[in-house]
Design a protein around this motif. Sequence first.
Motif, PDB file in Angstrom:
ATOM      1  N   GLU A  34      29.828 -35.064 -21.595  1.00  0.00           N
ATOM      2  CA  GLU A  34      29.076 -36.181 -21.845  1.00  0.00           C
ATOM      3  C   GLU A  34      28.706 -36.033 -23.280  1.00  0.00           C
ATOM      4  OE1 GLU A  34      26.307 -36.641 -18.696  1.00  0.00           O
ATOM      5  OE2 GLU A  34      27.696 -37.174 -17.352  1.00  0.00           O
ATOM      6  N   VAL A  35      28.563 -37.217 -24.009  1.00  0.00           N
ATOM      7  CA  VAL A  35      27.876 -37.334 -25.390  1.00  0.00           C
ATOM      8  C   VAL A  35      26.623 -37.383 -25.283  1.00  0.00           C
ATOM      9  CG1 VAL A  35      28.185 -37.967 -27.750  1.00  0.00           C
ATOM     10  CG2 VAL A  35      29.912 -37.507 -26.372  1.00  0.00           C
ATOM     11  N   ASP A  36      25.488 -36.650 -26.008  1.00  0.00           N
ATOM     12  CA  ASP A  36      24.205 -36.624 -26.031  1.00  0.00           C
ATOM     13  C   ASP A  36      24.042 -38.025 -26.905  1.00  0.00           C
ATOM     14  OD1 ASP A  36      21.641 -36.027 -27.373  1.00  0.00           O
ATOM     15  OD2 ASP A  36      21.400 -35.669 -25.340  1.00  0.00           O
ATOM     16  N   PRO A  37      23.308 -39.051 -26.697  1.00  0.00           N
ATOM     17  CA  PRO A  37      22.894 -40.069 -27.398  1.00  0.00           C
ATOM     18  C   PRO A  37      22.173 -39.957 -28.700  1.00  0.00           C
ATOM     19  CG  PRO A  37      21.680 -40.243 -25.326  1.00  0.00           C
ATOM     20  CD  PRO A  37      22.407 -39.297 -25.286  1.00  0.00           C
ATOM     21  N   LEU A  38      21.297 -38.869 -28.408  1.00  0.00           N
ATOM     22  CA  LEU A  38      20.228 -38.438 -29.641  1.00  0.00           C
ATOM     23  C   LEU A  38      20.928 -37.663 -30.466  1.00  0.00           C
ATOM     24  CD1 LEU A  38      17.415 -38.886 -30.794  1.00  0.00           C
ATOM     25  CD2 LEU A  38      16.954 -36.898 -29.469  1.00  0.00           C
ATOM     26  N   MET A  39      21.500 -36.513 -30.046  1.00  0.00           N
ATOM     27  CA  MET A  39      22.078 -35.523 -31.064  1.00  0.00           C
ATOM     28  C   MET A  39      23.392 -35.626 -31.436  1.00  0.00           C
ATOM     29  SD  MET A  39      19.358 -33.972 -31.992  1.00  0.00           S
ATOM     30  CE  MET A  39      20.149 -32.610 -33.026  1.00  0.00           C
ATOM     31  N   SER A  43      28.216 -32.221 -23.864  1.00  0.00           N
ATOM     32  CA  SER A  43      27.533 -31.392 -22.600  1.00  0.00           C
ATOM     33  C   SER A  43      28.125 -31.660 -21.415  1.00  0.00           C
ATOM     34  CB  SER A  43      26.108 -31.574 -22.587  1.00  0.00           C
ATOM     35  OG  SER A  43      25.724 -32.804 -22.257  1.00  0.00           O
ATOM     36  N   SER A  44      27.753 -30.723 -20.378  1.00  0.00           N
ATOM     37  CA  SER A  44      28.546 -30.556 -19.226  1.00  0.00           C
ATOM     38  C   SER A  44      27.479 -30.198 -18.109  1.00  0.00           C
ATOM     39  CB  SER A  44      29.765 -30.108 -19.093  1.00  0.00           C
ATOM     40  OG  SER A  44      30.394 -30.190 -17.860  1.00  0.00           O
ATOM     41  N   THR A  45      27.457 -30.908 -16.823  1.00  0.00           N
ATOM     42  CA  THR A  45      26.531 -30.360 -15.734  1.00  0.00           C
ATOM     43  C   THR A  45      27.379 -29.271 -15.132  1.00  0.00           C
ATOM     44  OG1 THR A  45      27.399 -32.022 -14.287  1.00  0.00           O
ATOM     45  CG2 THR A  45      25.443 -32.563 -15.635  1.00  0.00           C
ATOM     46  N   ASP A  46      28.675 -28.823 -15.375  1.00  0.00           N
ATOM     47  CA  ASP A  46      29.408 -27.842 -14.659  1.00  0.00           C
ATOM     48  C   ASP A  46      29.093 -26.483 -15.452  1.00  0.00           C
ATOM     49  OD1 ASP A  46      30.941 -26.490 -13.183  1.00  0.00           O
ATOM     50  OD2 ASP A  46      32.778 -27.338 -14.022  1.00  0.00           O
TER      51      ASP A  46
END
Length: 103
Positions: A34-39, A43-46
């Motif tokens: 997923e792309v972090d909207p702020l920076m 990232s990934s939760t895995d």
Amino acid sequence: MPARIYRPARNAMTSGTAKTRKWVLEHVVGTAREVDPLMGWTSSTDMQAQVRLSFPTKEAALEYAEEHGIDVIVQDPQARKPNIRQGGYGENFATHRKGVWTH
């Protein structure tokens, strides 16, 4: 979630075979990044996607996976034909060549 056991291929930018002798156990990515909207970082939760273990032999990697209950997919490397020239590298600079030499 399965893991993959393989021997890495050589770097396409070199003719050497460094870092291709060991076997690698690498977990397959389970969730999409997923792309972090702020920076804007991905990232990934895995957390398993960050794990990369190296072993001296395929049998050692399979034994580790069996001990820890990891499902694995084994990818055997393709054999590489050796590139051996008659005169070797020095033939590029030979002075006894009869004709014009170009690439």
